[in-house]
Write a protein that holds these residues in place. Sequence first.
Motif, PDB file in Angstrom:
ATOM      1  N   UNK A 166       5.391   9.011  10.124  1.00 16.10           N
ATOM      2  CA  UNK A 166       5.306   8.587   8.729  1.00 16.10           C
ATOM      3  C   UNK A 166       6.420   7.603   8.407  1.00 16.10           C
ATOM      4  N   UNK A 167       7.599   7.820   9.029  1.00 17.19           N
ATOM      5  CA  UNK A 167       8.735   6.925   8.746  1.00 17.19           C
ATOM      6  C   UNK A 167       8.404   5.476   9.078  1.00 17.19           C
ATOM      7  N   UNK A 168       7.685   5.302  10.198  1.00 20.40           N
ATOM      8  CA  UNK A 168       7.333   3.931  10.604  1.00 20.40           C
ATOM      9  C   UNK A 168       6.433   3.307   9.545  1.00 20.40           C
ATOM     10  N   UNK A 169       5.439   4.075   9.074  1.00 18.27           N
ATOM     11  CA  UNK A 169       4.535   3.555   8.038  1.00 18.27           C
ATOM     12  C   UNK A 169       5.314   3.261   6.753  1.00 18.27           C
ATOM     13  N   UNK A 170       6.197   4.203   6.413  1.00 17.07           N
ATOM     14  CA  UNK A 170       6.989   4.066   5.171  1.00 17.07           C
ATOM     15  C   UNK A 170       7.828   2.802   5.241  1.00 17.07           C
ATOM     16  N   UNK A 171       8.499   2.610   6.386  1.00 17.08           N
ATOM     17  CA  UNK A 171       9.407   1.468   6.472  1.00 17.08           C
ATOM     18  C   UNK A 171       8.665   0.146   6.637  1.00 17.08           C
ATOM     19  N   UNK A 172       7.394   0.240   7.059  1.00 16.54           N
ATOM     20  CA  UNK A 172       6.599  -0.990   7.168  1.00 16.54           C
ATOM     21  C   UNK A 172       5.996  -1.371   5.812  1.00 16.54           C
ATOM     22  N   UNK A 173       6.310  -0.572   4.786  1.00 17.60           N
ATOM     23  CA  UNK A 173       5.880  -0.943   3.437  1.00 17.60           C
ATOM     24  C   UNK A 173       4.519  -0.400   3.026  1.00 17.60           C
ATOM     25  N   UNK A 174       3.953   0.530   3.795  1.00 16.97           N
ATOM     26  CA  UNK A 174       2.667   1.126   3.389  1.00 16.97           C
ATOM     27  C   UNK A 174       2.855   1.976   2.125  1.00 16.97           C
ATOM     28  N   UNK A 175       1.746   2.227   1.456  1.00 11.29           N
ATOM     29  CA  UNK A 175       1.782   2.990   0.206  1.00 11.29           C
ATOM     30  C   UNK A 175       1.523   4.474   0.524  1.00 11.29           C
ATOM     31  N   UNK A 176       2.564   5.296   0.420  1.00 13.96           N
ATOM     32  CA  UNK A 176       2.447   6.709   0.775  1.00 13.96           C
ATOM     33  C   UNK A 176       1.528   7.459  -0.167  1.00 13.96           C
ATOM     34  N   UNK A 177       1.582   7.090  -1.450  1.00 18.52           N
ATOM     35  CA  UNK A 177       0.750   7.772  -2.441  1.00 18.52           C
ATOM     36  C   UNK A 177      -0.735   7.541  -2.136  1.00 18.52           C
ATOM     37  N   UNK A 178      -1.052   6.311  -1.772  1.00 22.55           N
ATOM     38  CA  UNK A 178      -2.436   5.955  -1.427  1.00 22.55           C
ATOM     39  C   UNK A 178      -2.884   6.698  -0.163  1.00 22.55           C
ATOM     40  N   UNK A 179      -1.965   6.834   0.787  1.00 24.63           N
ATOM     41  CA  UNK A 179      -2.269   7.563   2.020  1.00 24.63           C
ATOM     42  C   UNK A 179      -2.676   9.004   1.697  1.00 24.63           C
ATOM     43  N   UNK A 180      -1.912   9.640   0.815  1.00 27.48           N
ATOM     44  CA  UNK A 180      -2.229  11.027   0.446  1.00 27.48           C
ATOM     45  C   UNK A 180      -3.573  11.096  -0.283  1.00 27.48           C
ATOM     46  N   UNK A 181      -3.835  10.098  -1.126  1.00 21.59           N
ATOM     47  CA  UNK A 181      -5.129  10.078  -1.824  1.00 21.59           C
ATOM     48  C   UNK A 181      -6.271  10.044  -0.805  1.00 21.59           C
ATOM     49  N   UNK A 182      -6.075   9.304   0.270  1.00 25.07           N
ATOM     50  CA  UNK A 182      -7.120   9.221   1.304  1.00 25.07           C
ATOM     51  C   UNK A 182      -7.249  10.551   2.033  1.00 25.07           C
ATOM     52  N   UNK A 183      -6.125  11.155   2.354  1.00 26.91           N
ATOM     53  CA  UNK A 183      -6.176  12.465   3.030  1.00 26.91           C
ATOM     54  C   UNK A 183      -6.914  13.480   2.153  1.00 26.91           C
ATOM     55  N   UNK A 184      -6.681  13.393   0.856  1.00 24.80           N
ATOM     56  CA  UNK A 184      -7.359  14.309  -0.083  1.00 24.80           C
ATOM     57  C   UNK A 184      -8.872  14.124  -0.018  1.00 24.80           C
ATOM     58  N   UNK A 185      -9.296  12.908   0.275  1.00 22.90           N
ATOM     59  CA  UNK A 185     -10.744  12.633   0.339  1.00 22.90           C
ATOM     60  C   UNK A 185     -11.258  12.736   1.779  1.00 22.90           C
ATOM     61  N   UNK A 186     -10.408  13.283   2.670  1.00 21.47           N
ATOM     62  CA  UNK A 186     -10.757  13.396   4.100  1.00 21.47           C
ATOM     63  C   UNK A 186     -11.085  12.043   4.729  1.00 21.47           C
TER      64      UNK A 186
END
Length: 294
Positions: free
Chosen positions: A265-285
């Motif tokens: 996750x750190x790599x994604x975070x530091x590459x500027x990805x949107x963590x909140x959006x990632x969780x929204x996707x996980x919520x929708x499987x």
Amino acid sequence: MTSSGQLNRDIVVRFAPSPNGLLHLGHAYAAMVAHDFARERGGRFLLRIEDIDQGRSRPEFVDAILADLRWLGLLWDGAVIFQSDRWDSYAAAVERLKSMDMLYRCFCTRASMRQIQEGGSPAEGPDGPIYAGTCRHLDRALAEQRARTEPHSWRLDIAKAMARTGPLDWVDERHGKQIVDAGKLGDVVIVPKDMPVAYHLAVTLDDARDGISHVVRGDDLFASTDVHRVLQALLDLPTPVYFHHPLLLDESGAKLSKSRDSASLSVLRMAGHDGYELVQQLRRNIFPVGISLS
Ligand code: GLU
């Protein structure tokens, strides 16, 4: 709080990562499930850092866990809890189990256990192949003498424990009622050779101490819960309700793991990805290509 804004003091859930590596997508999923479980029911969501393995735990991994969870928008209540602040309570419980005569010294090495296993193929228990019980009936005086010079662990005599507790069960909200089957557990290690306490005892004590009402965690720990239930009964601790969630698998069907170098996750975070959006996707499987739910 629930959508109606009500706080439910009876619901307490935790996320309990071990800081021995960087978190990956599987952890994001696990944290999301536990967080949402608590929030949807108006309960509290705690963060407990499981750093009893001092040989592998690193402060930089703790920092990364906190930063990852904030980035994901999965915020916990209250102060972060550290298992390394609780050595005294683990030692006290170990002494109590010893005074109940539930533990015995084990001098087996990995190599000696492998040799014994070559004779047959033992069933898998929560910690790998079920222990053959080699040291269970060692003469006590002799064991004490050997202990002065030989490294040893302490194991739980599961048959003796269950003879004391009687039949036990527990409830999983996803998998239903479970009956503890001592035959599937074997004599698990309670005090490893190189650590003051093993996962099973520390987690059982801490879930009670933190008032956890619902243990929400992955299916990989499902088999361990029987052990935890036995320890609860021996130590007069309450039994939470359990919810073991499915795991994220890679294209080969293996669960994502730190050792397999799953993208952190750190790599994604530091590459500027949107963590909140990632969780929204996980919520929708919705998962990245090649990743699926067990
Ligand atoms: N610390 C454990 C891990 O990182 C999880 C413990 C639990 O949820 O019971 O795998």
